[in-house]
Write an enzyme that holds these catalytic residues in place. Sequence first.
Site, PDB file in Angstrom:
ATOM      1  N   PHE A 151       0.805  -1.223   0.000  1.00 22.26           N
ATOM      2  CA  PHE A 151       0.000   0.000   0.000  1.00 22.26           C
ATOM      3  C   PHE A 151       0.839   1.275   0.000  1.00 22.26           C
ATOM      4  CE2 PHE A 151       0.703  -0.146   4.650  1.00 22.26           C
ATOM      5  CZ  PHE A 151       0.919   1.203   4.921  1.00 22.26           C
ATOM      6  N   LYS A 175      -1.196  -6.633  -9.635  1.00 22.45           N
ATOM      7  CA  LYS A 175      -2.208  -6.763  -8.571  1.00 22.45           C
ATOM      8  C   LYS A 175      -1.851  -5.710  -7.532  1.00 22.45           C
ATOM      9  CE  LYS A 175      -3.020  -8.139  -4.857  1.00 22.45           C
ATOM     10  NZ  LYS A 175      -3.362  -7.200  -3.747  1.00 22.45           N
ATOM     11  N   SER A 228       4.863  -7.098   3.445  1.00 23.81           N
ATOM     12  CA  SER A 228       5.359  -7.465   4.777  1.00 23.81           C
ATOM     13  C   SER A 228       6.101  -8.804   4.714  1.00 23.81           C
ATOM     14  CB  SER A 228       4.181  -7.570   5.737  1.00 23.81           C
ATOM     15  OG  SER A 228       3.299  -8.558   5.245  1.00 23.81           O
ATOM     16  N   CYS A 283       9.573   1.498   3.732  1.00 17.87           N
ATOM     17  CA  CYS A 283      10.427   0.364   4.102  1.00 17.87           C
ATOM     18  C   CYS A 283      11.843   0.861   4.352  1.00 17.87           C
ATOM     19  CB  CYS A 283      10.406  -0.705   3.029  1.00 17.87           C
ATOM     20  SG  CYS A 283      11.205  -0.152   1.540  1.00 17.87           S
ATOM     21  N   GLU A 384       8.519  -4.378  13.354  1.00 19.46           N
ATOM     22  CA  GLU A 384       8.356  -3.288  12.391  1.00 19.46           C
ATOM     23  C   GLU A 384       7.091  -2.513  12.777  1.00 19.46           C
ATOM     24  OE1 GLU A 384       7.277  -4.269   8.282  1.00 19.46           O
ATOM     25  OE2 GLU A 384       8.402  -2.515   7.615  1.00 19.46           O
TER      26      GLU A 384
HETATM   27  P1  NAD Z   1       1.137  -6.673   2.914  1.00 16.15           P
HETATM   28  O1  NAD Z   1       2.094  -7.781   3.107  1.00 16.15           O
HETATM   29  O2  NAD Z   1      -0.067  -6.632   3.771  1.00 16.15           O
HETATM   30  O3  NAD Z   1       0.581  -6.706   1.401  1.00 16.15           O
HETATM   31  C1  NAD Z   1       1.461  -6.675   0.282  1.00 16.15           C
HETATM   32  C2  NAD Z   1       0.803  -7.413  -0.880  1.00 16.15           C
HETATM   33  O4  NAD Z   1       0.730  -8.803  -0.577  1.00 16.15           O
HETATM   34  C3  NAD Z   1      -0.639  -6.953  -1.143  1.00 16.15           C
HETATM   35  O5  NAD Z   1      -0.838  -6.878  -2.535  1.00 16.15           O
HETATM   36  C4  NAD Z   1      -1.486  -8.040  -0.506  1.00 16.15           C
HETATM   37  O6  NAD Z   1      -2.725  -8.225  -1.163  1.00 16.15           O
HETATM   38  C5  NAD Z   1      -0.616  -9.277  -0.633  1.00 16.15           C
HETATM   39  N1  NAD Z   1      -0.793 -10.213   0.494  1.00 16.15           N
HETATM   40  C6  NAD Z   1      -0.804  -9.883   1.808  1.00 16.15           C
HETATM   41  N2  NAD Z   1      -0.963 -10.996   2.558  1.00 16.15           N
HETATM   42  C7  NAD Z   1      -1.069 -12.029   1.695  1.00 16.15           C
HETATM   43  C8  NAD Z   1      -1.261 -13.429   1.869  1.00 16.15           C
HETATM   44  N3  NAD Z   1      -1.362 -13.992   3.067  1.00 16.15           N
HETATM   45  N4  NAD Z   1      -1.333 -14.211   0.768  1.00 16.15           N
HETATM   46  C9  NAD Z   1      -1.223 -13.670  -0.460  1.00 16.15           C
HETATM   47  N5  NAD Z   1      -1.044 -12.343  -0.675  1.00 16.15           N
HETATM   48  C10 NAD Z   1      -0.965 -11.535   0.380  1.00 16.15           C
HETATM   49  O7  NAD Z   1       1.977  -5.330   2.997  1.00 16.15           O
HETATM   50  P2  NAD Z   1       1.429  -3.843   3.102  1.00 16.15           P
HETATM   51  O8  NAD Z   1       0.880  -3.632   4.466  1.00 16.15           O
HETATM   52  O9  NAD Z   1       0.588  -3.509   1.933  1.00 16.15           O
HETATM   53  O10 NAD Z   1       2.792  -3.018   2.936  1.00 16.15           O
HETATM   54  C11 NAD Z   1       3.638  -2.702   3.994  1.00 16.15           C
HETATM   55  C12 NAD Z   1       4.793  -3.666   4.109  1.00 16.15           C
HETATM   56  O11 NAD Z   1       5.536  -3.676   2.907  1.00 16.15           O
HETATM   57  C13 NAD Z   1       5.773  -3.284   5.202  1.00 16.15           C
HETATM   58  O12 NAD Z   1       6.159  -4.446   5.880  1.00 16.15           O
HETATM   59  C14 NAD Z   1       6.938  -2.686   4.437  1.00 16.15           C
HETATM   60  O13 NAD Z   1       8.190  -2.757   5.084  1.00 16.15           O
HETATM   61  C15 NAD Z   1       6.931  -3.527   3.208  1.00 16.15           C
HETATM   62  N6  NAD Z   1       7.623  -2.864   2.115  1.00 16.15           N
HETATM   63  C16 NAD Z   1       8.834  -3.341   1.756  1.00 16.15           C
HETATM   64  C17 NAD Z   1       9.554  -2.720   0.750  1.00 16.15           C
HETATM   65  C18 NAD Z   1      10.903  -3.220   0.348  1.00 16.15           C
HETATM   66  O14 NAD Z   1      11.406  -2.819  -0.683  1.00 16.15           O
HETATM   67  N7  NAD Z   1      11.521  -4.092   1.114  1.00 16.15           N
HETATM   68  C19 NAD Z   1       9.016  -1.598   0.107  1.00 16.15           C
HETATM   69  C20 NAD Z   1       7.757  -1.147   0.497  1.00 16.15           C
HETATM   70  C21 NAD Z   1       7.061  -1.786   1.509  1.00 16.15           C
END
Ligand code: NAD
Length: 491
Positions: A151, A175, A228, A283, A384
């Site tokens: 997000f 997606k 995440s 992140c 985090e």
């Molecule tokens: P999130 O893990 O909730 O969702 C990310 C994506 O994964 C979404 O599209 C979601 O629909 C999908 N998803 C989530 N859970 C899933 C599951 N169980 N099965 C299948 N798909 C699933 O993350 P968020 O809250 O949208 O974003 C924040 C996180 O992203 C933080 O932990 C942040 O550190 C990380 N992030 C990392 C980077 C990087 O480059 N390392 C960059 C930006 C954000």
Amino acid sequence: MSEQKLLNYIDGKWQASSAKETLPVVNPATSEVMARVPLSPKSEVDAAAQAAKRASKDWARTPATDRIQVLFKLKQLLEDNLDDLAKSCTNECGKTYAESVGELRRAIENVEVACGIPIMMQGWNNEDIARGIDEHMIRQPLGVAAIIAPFNFPGMIPFWFLPYALATGNCVIVKPSEKCPMTQQKIFALFEKLNLAPGIMQLVNGAGETVDAILDHPAIRAISMVGSTPAARHIYARAAANGKRAQCQAGAKNPVVIMPDADMETATRILSDSAYGCAGQRCLALSVGITVGAARPAFVDCFSEATRNRKVGYGLDKGVETGAVISMASKERIEGLIAKAEQEGAKILVDGRGKKVPGYENGSFVFPTLLDNVPPHSEVAKTEIFGPVFSMMHAETLDEAIAMVNDREYGNMACIFTSSGAAARKFRQEAVAGNIGINIGVAAPMAFFPFSGWRESFFGDLHGQGTQAVEFFTETKVVVERWPKEWSRKF
Ligand code: NAD
């Protein structure tokens, strides 16, 4: 208040999803529901994947020089619509307008770098690897690639992958995050203007079940995911079990070491933007500060003041420095972690809980919060938080500080503030993280460098952006050939 149901873009057409379930898309500064996002079923993932597969043969055979013409036009469309896209990012994820413009500039930089594909995707060759035999390595696209986005950068993050996948000749399914899917709707409206053949670019909305359908689909060859750590672990494992290549960039908890010889004013200005900018939802946000020796009193003083003075509010209002966090649920979680920190022995120097922004009383705002004496092995030191909360710890020596930096599960970024070249060099060599900042607060790699997370912050081998993305989206083919002279007709 409009509650528009968002559409998918499949096989060259905008399509209403047959999803039974939808989720609200909420403006975090106002709590207004702006739209509803469908949780697209497996059949829609299948339709997108089949359309992409049909389109992939022709797109792969389109000369790279023609494919990049699409990117040149895309860059111009993104530039022309920057203001509208930036407002959309702010309204769906809460950050400030300037931060939204910043993320879109990064998206555009990736488009620009991918315009170099005719050179970046070149292979190698050797003549005469044996007498009369030549050998070549060529790069070919994989076919269909999927991008699963988080997000917090709804405009930028798909672009760490998308321009490279497209330019190397792949068809792409995006997606977006179910929390922030609206900016990608706008970006796909721009894709529509590029008159690409149906199937080359597809947008499928949804959450976990939609993602699982992507991970299980046999026509999809590659998964680029950012999110995440638990989601990244799941996605990486399921993609691998299905024989796909995957790159999953994950969660973070980024430390910064502040040396006594650092310029405290500069460090404070840069660190407060890193810790509290984007409401701490980067992140690459610095969330743990480790002062060394005499840096402690000077830095804690300056930083407390900067924490207190930061202007919090609606991201489109002038002068706002810290916007809302993504949701009320997130606000409650962050405030709960602040309370937990206190229980674990930390001292709250600046408390950002329970505050309201005048005019936006329903917004999910957490004000910048500074914690001191956070025990290094407490839960709060390891979790985090993903909010505007900065945890201070202290060390007597640089060695001790580096040991604290390295004693953690994540490895996205680590930074140092110092005026000593020797300290900076030691830190660069010894800190265990994929992105290092030296007198830098957000060490975000430019588009022509890989976005290098390590440890629990990355699952895979090749990162997003630049040449690693080109490698990720192509397969190497090696050709060994012999053309004996006596087989050729004489001319
Ligand atoms: P999130 O893990 O909730 O969702 C990310 C994506 O994964 C979404 O599209 C979601 O629909 C999908 N998803 C989530 N859970 C899933 C599951 N169980 N099965 C299948 N798909 C699933 O993350 P968020 O809250 O949208 O974003 C924040 C996180 O992203 C933080 O932990 C942040 O550190 C990380 N992030 C990392 C980077 C990087 O480059 N390392 C960059 C930006 C954000």
